[in-house]
Design a protein around this motif. Structure first.
Motif, mmCIF file in Angstrom:
data_model
loop_
_atom_site.group_PDB
_atom_site.id
_atom_site.type_symbol
_atom_site.label_atom_id
_atom_site.label_comp_id
_atom_site.label_asym_id
_atom_site.label_seq_id
_atom_site.Cartn_x
_atom_site.Cartn_y
_atom_site.Cartn_z
ATOM 1 N N LEU A 5 -8.698 6.139 6.307
ATOM 2 C CA LEU A 5 -7.400 5.540 6.597
ATOM 3 C C LEU A 5 -6.294 6.298 5.882
ATOM 4 C CD1 LEU A 5 -8.246 1.751 6.055
ATOM 5 C CD2 LEU A 5 -8.407 3.077 8.175
ATOM 6 N N ASP A 6 -5.150 6.419 6.548
ATOM 7 C CA ASP A 6 -3.981 6.901 5.822
ATOM 8 C C ASP A 6 -3.304 5.683 5.174
ATOM 9 O OD1 ASP A 6 -2.310 5.655 7.682
ATOM 10 O OD2 ASP A 6 -2.001 7.491 8.843
ATOM 11 N N ARG A 7 -2.210 5.927 4.457
ATOM 12 C CA ARG A 7 -1.593 4.845 3.677
ATOM 13 C C ARG A 7 -1.086 3.709 4.565
ATOM 14 N NH1 ARG A 7 0.337 5.814 -1.688
ATOM 15 N NH2 ARG A 7 -1.045 7.340 -2.612
ATOM 16 N N ASP A 8 -0.547 4.071 5.721
ATOM 17 C CA ASP A 8 -0.044 3.036 6.627
ATOM 18 C C ASP A 8 -1.182 2.212 7.211
ATOM 19 O OD1 ASP A 8 2.962 3.237 6.953
ATOM 20 O OD2 ASP A 8 2.372 5.338 7.152
ATOM 21 N N GLU A 9 -2.259 2.889 7.561
ATOM 22 C CA GLU A 9 -3.408 2.153 8.110
ATOM 23 C C GLU A 9 -4.017 1.224 7.051
ATOM 24 O OE1 GLU A 9 -4.921 5.441 11.421
ATOM 25 O OE2 GLU A 9 -5.518 5.652 9.322
ATOM 26 N N MET A 10 -4.058 1.700 5.814
ATOM 27 C CA MET A 10 -4.556 0.833 4.744
ATOM 28 C C MET A 10 -3.697 -0.412 4.603
ATOM 29 S SD MET A 10 -5.769 3.271 1.601
ATOM 30 C CE MET A 10 -5.860 1.996 0.356
ATOM 31 N N ALA A 11 -2.385 -0.206 4.644
ATOM 32 C CA ALA A 11 -1.454 -1.338 4.508
ATOM 33 C C ALA A 11 -1.650 -2.325 5.665
ATOM 34 C CB ALA A 11 -0.011 -0.824 4.469
ATOM 35 N N ARG A 12 -1.875 -1.780 6.857
ATOM 36 C CA ARG A 12 -2.061 -2.639 8.032
ATOM 37 C C ARG A 12 -3.350 -3.465 7.909
ATOM 38 N NH1 ARG A 12 -4.662 -2.081 12.517
ATOM 39 N NH2 ARG A 12 -5.169 0.104 12.164
ATOM 40 N N ILE A 13 -4.404 -2.815 7.414
ATOM 41 C CA ILE A 13 -5.696 -3.510 7.255
ATOM 42 C C ILE A 13 -5.595 -4.625 6.206
ATOM 43 C CG2 ILE A 13 -8.061 -3.199 6.427
ATOM 44 C CD1 ILE A 13 -8.070 -1.847 8.959
ATOM 45 N N VAL A 14 -4.891 -4.333 5.110
ATOM 46 C CA VAL A 14 -4.721 -5.370 4.081
ATOM 47 C C VAL A 14 -3.936 -6.545 4.667
ATOM 48 C CG1 VAL A 14 -3.662 -5.918 1.855
ATOM 49 C CG2 VAL A 14 -4.863 -3.751 2.155
ATOM 50 N N GLY A 29 4.672 0.116 -5.723
ATOM 51 C CA GLY A 29 4.010 1.293 -5.166
ATOM 52 C C GLY A 29 3.362 0.987 -3.828
ATOM 53 N N GLN A 30 2.158 1.487 -3.665
ATOM 54 C CA GLN A 30 1.465 1.398 -2.379
ATOM 55 C C GLN A 30 1.419 -0.037 -1.794
ATOM 56 O OE1 GLN A 30 -2.358 3.275 -2.554
ATOM 57 N NE2 GLN A 30 -2.662 3.191 -0.350
ATOM 58 N N PRO A 31 1.150 -1.070 -2.612
ATOM 59 C CA PRO A 31 1.090 -2.422 -2.034
ATOM 60 C C PRO A 31 2.388 -2.860 -1.361
ATOM 61 C CG PRO A 31 0.031 -2.405 -4.174
ATOM 62 C CD PRO A 31 0.693 -1.062 -4.018
ATOM 63 N N THR A 32 3.522 -2.309 -1.804
ATOM 64 C CA THR A 32 4.803 -2.692 -1.203
ATOM 65 C C THR A 32 4.792 -2.470 0.304
ATOM 66 O OG1 THR A 32 5.866 -2.027 -3.254
ATOM 67 C CG2 THR A 32 7.296 -2.295 -1.356
ATOM 68 N N LYS A 33 4.060 -1.465 0.730
ATOM 69 C CA LYS A 33 3.992 -1.096 2.141
ATOM 70 C C LYS A 33 3.342 -2.180 3.016
ATOM 71 C CE LYS A 33 3.470 3.572 3.231
ATOM 72 N NZ LYS A 33 4.582 3.734 4.145
ATOM 73 N N VAL A 34 2.528 -3.026 2.400
ATOM 74 C CA VAL A 34 1.854 -4.091 3.156
ATOM 75 C C VAL A 34 2.881 -4.992 3.839
ATOM 76 C CG1 VAL A 34 0.320 -6.094 2.951
ATOM 77 C CG2 VAL A 34 -0.179 -4.005 1.663
ATOM 78 N N ALA A 35 4.032 -5.145 3.200
ATOM 79 C CA ALA A 35 5.075 -6.019 3.753
ATOM 80 C C ALA A 35 5.474 -5.596 5.166
ATOM 81 C CB ALA A 35 6.305 -6.015 2.845
ATOM 82 N N ASP A 36 5.391 -4.295 5.447
ATOM 83 C CA ASP A 36 5.784 -3.798 6.772
ATOM 84 C C ASP A 36 4.899 -4.365 7.879
ATOM 85 O OD1 ASP A 36 7.568 -2.287 5.381
ATOM 86 O OD2 ASP A 36 6.490 -0.391 5.588
ATOM 87 N N TYR A 175 -9.542 -2.409 -1.363
ATOM 88 C CA TYR A 175 -9.265 -1.698 -0.111
ATOM 89 C C TYR A 175 -9.054 -0.229 -0.424
ATOM 90 C CZ TYR A 175 -8.691 -6.201 2.173
ATOM 91 O OH TYR A 175 -8.920 -7.457 2.669
ATOM 92 N N THR A 176 -9.849 0.622 0.175
ATOM 93 C CA THR A 176 -9.701 2.069 -0.024
ATOM 94 C C THR A 176 -9.635 2.753 1.332
ATOM 95 O OG1 THR A 176 -12.030 2.725 0.032
ATOM 96 C CG2 THR A 176 -11.209 1.803 -2.048
ATOM 97 N N GLU A 177 -9.371 4.064 1.288
ATOM 98 C CA GLU A 177 -9.256 4.811 2.541
ATOM 99 C C GLU A 177 -10.609 4.952 3.244
ATOM 100 O OE1 GLU A 177 -9.522 5.971 -0.384
ATOM 101 O OE2 GLU A 177 -10.220 8.036 -0.488
ATOM 102 N N LEU A 178 -11.697 4.756 2.496
ATOM 103 C CA LEU A 178 -13.038 4.964 3.062
ATOM 104 C C LEU A 178 -13.786 3.679 3.348
ATOM 105 C CD1 LEU A 178 -14.208 7.989 0.864
ATOM 106 C CD2 LEU A 178 -13.595 8.035 3.291
#
Lengths: 216, 221
Positions: A5-14, A29-36, A175-178
């Motif tokens: 997963l890339d960062r956006d896909e990870m955020a979408r999965i979470v 950081g990265q978790p902020t993206k989950v809001a999108d 949650y990781t990219e793998l």
């Protein structure tokens, strides 16, 4: 999924795994993206520890207000139904078990759910904890978003953390990219992998992992 | 008549003495009482212990107080930031003492001070480096650390509007530590964008009652 997963896909999965109606705190950081990827109008309510429920997206242009920021001190917006409160109340609602989910980054997570994400332990590092320990201890569920391997190739999901701890046995999912890891009383369960076979994943980790019970 | 006085910034900080513990509101720049801090720099008190969430941003406000060499110790949750070069330099040079406190414990320790609580048990930081030296107690199967109040000699906070009775309302997330610090200090000074007449503010909307506020300083918004 075909690859990691890339960062956006990870955020979408979470975001997919957060139930409607949840009160959620997103770390810096990265978790902020989950809001999108969350339905903030429809159900999920974001908490920011500097004193707000009902936080909206990042503010831009005329919506920027220096009196309205998230925990990362970025300008944000308020949604209908928002509420403001002082710091002691903000952390009381967390410590008191009212916040459903907190999502944070990590240096390491142990199979037991110990979290290390505040301090590298380097002698010249200036320690800074912020609300990480309060969130780790207070939120009912702590989800970690991180890359599975550090830059030097070592796994960040480990039998025992070697970095200084933020909280004990507090992480329930990683949650990781793998892969996604559920840290349960019956061990580390992997419900999904992304671009890697279960057996190869198992080989690359020092932590024992299991397939979900219905797929064993 | 209310004991709260409408003061100049200089008069409001004049009582701060060398060695005092000063609670400074704000989370980043939101709620940061910059005018009061500038007045404190001009006032000259030194050897201060500063309690604040951060240890200064950029070169203004708290960072300027640190740069002026007036601070012996900082008690905060998050000193290290992309723009905390003033603190970073002093810390690395061994010129400032640091006590890192988890943000929620920081808030609750000040709340306890304002509420007359002798100490309390918090689950935060159990099993971590920040638990070192703290008494641990198991209550109903869960471990807690004994945490003591943090009292201020003076609190400097930022609020939105204050009335002449000292009642305060805040704006959005700039509220942050203001209400907690106002109660936790012997003397509280609030920087406000406007001083309202008594009766002008809706009593239902007051966040910090005037009993906690000694000085109001009106500043341009």
């Amino acid at each position: 999924m075909s690859g990691p997963l890339d960062r956006d896909e990870m955020a979408r999965i979470v975001a997919r795994d957060i139930p409607d109606g949840s009160y959620v705190n997103l770390g810096i950081g990265q978790p902020t993206k989950v809001a999108d990827y969350l339905d903030l109008a429809g159900g999920v309510v974001l908490h920011t520890e500097n004193g707000m429920l009902g936080m909206g997206p990042i503010a831009t242009g005329d919506d920027v207000d220096p009196d309205l920021t998230n925990a990362g001190k970025q300008p944000v917006t308020e949604l209908p139904g928002a509420a403001y409160f002082h710091h002691a109340d903000s952390f009381a609602m967390m410590r008191g078990g009212h916040l459903d989910i907190c999502i944070m980054g990590a240096f390491q997570v142990s199979a037991r759910g110990d979290l290390a994400n505040w301090h590298t332990g380097a002698p010249d590092a200036i320690p800074a904890v912020g609300g990480a320990m309060d969130l780790a201890t207070g939120a009912r569920d702590v989800f970690v978003m991180m890359s599975l391997f550090a830059k030097d190739g070592t796994a960040k999901l480990v039998p025992e953390c070697t970095y200084p701890l933020t909280g004990l046995a507090c992480v329930s999912r990683v949650y990781t990219e793998l892969a996604i890891f559920h840290l349960t009383a019956d061990g580390v369960v992997v419900p999904e992998t992304f671009g890697i076979e279960f057996d190869e994943l198992a080989e690359r980790l020092d932590v024992e992992i299991r397939r979900p019970p219905n797929r064993e | 008549m209310s004991r709260t006085r409408v003061s100049t910034a200089a008069d409001a900080v004049a009582q701060i003495q060398d060695g005092d513990t000063v609670l400074v509101g704000g989370f980043g720049m939101a709620g940061m009482p910059v005018v009061l801090i500038d007045a404190l720099i001009d006032h000259g008190a030194t050897d201060l212990t500063i309690v604040s969430n951060n240890a200064g941003n950029g070169d203004t406000g708290l960072a300027a107080l640190l740069a002026a060499g007036r601070v012996r110790k900082v008690i905060c949750s998050f000193p290290r930031q992309s723009d905390s070069w003033v603190f970073d330099g002093l810390y690395r040079a061994g010129k400032i003492e640091l006590e890192v406190v988890p943000q929620g414990n920081l808030a609750e320790r000040m709340r306890a001070a304002g509420a007359g609580i002798g100490a309390f048990y918090s689950p935060t930081a159990v099993g971590t480096l920040l638990a070192e030296g703290k008494e641990t107690r198991t209550i109903d199967g869960r471990d807690y650390l004994l945490e003591f109040p943090i009292r201020g000699d003076v609190a400097l906070i930022g609020a939105h509007v204050g009335d002449r009775a000292g009642n305060l309302v805040y704006r959005r997330t700039a509220r942050n530590f203001g209400p907690v610090m106002a109660a936790a200090a012997t003397t509280t000074v609030a920087q406000v964008t406007r001083v309202a007449e008594v009766g002008e503010l809706d009593p239902e909307a007051i966040v910090t009652p005037g009993i906690y506020v000694d000085h109001l300083v009106e500043v341009a918004s």
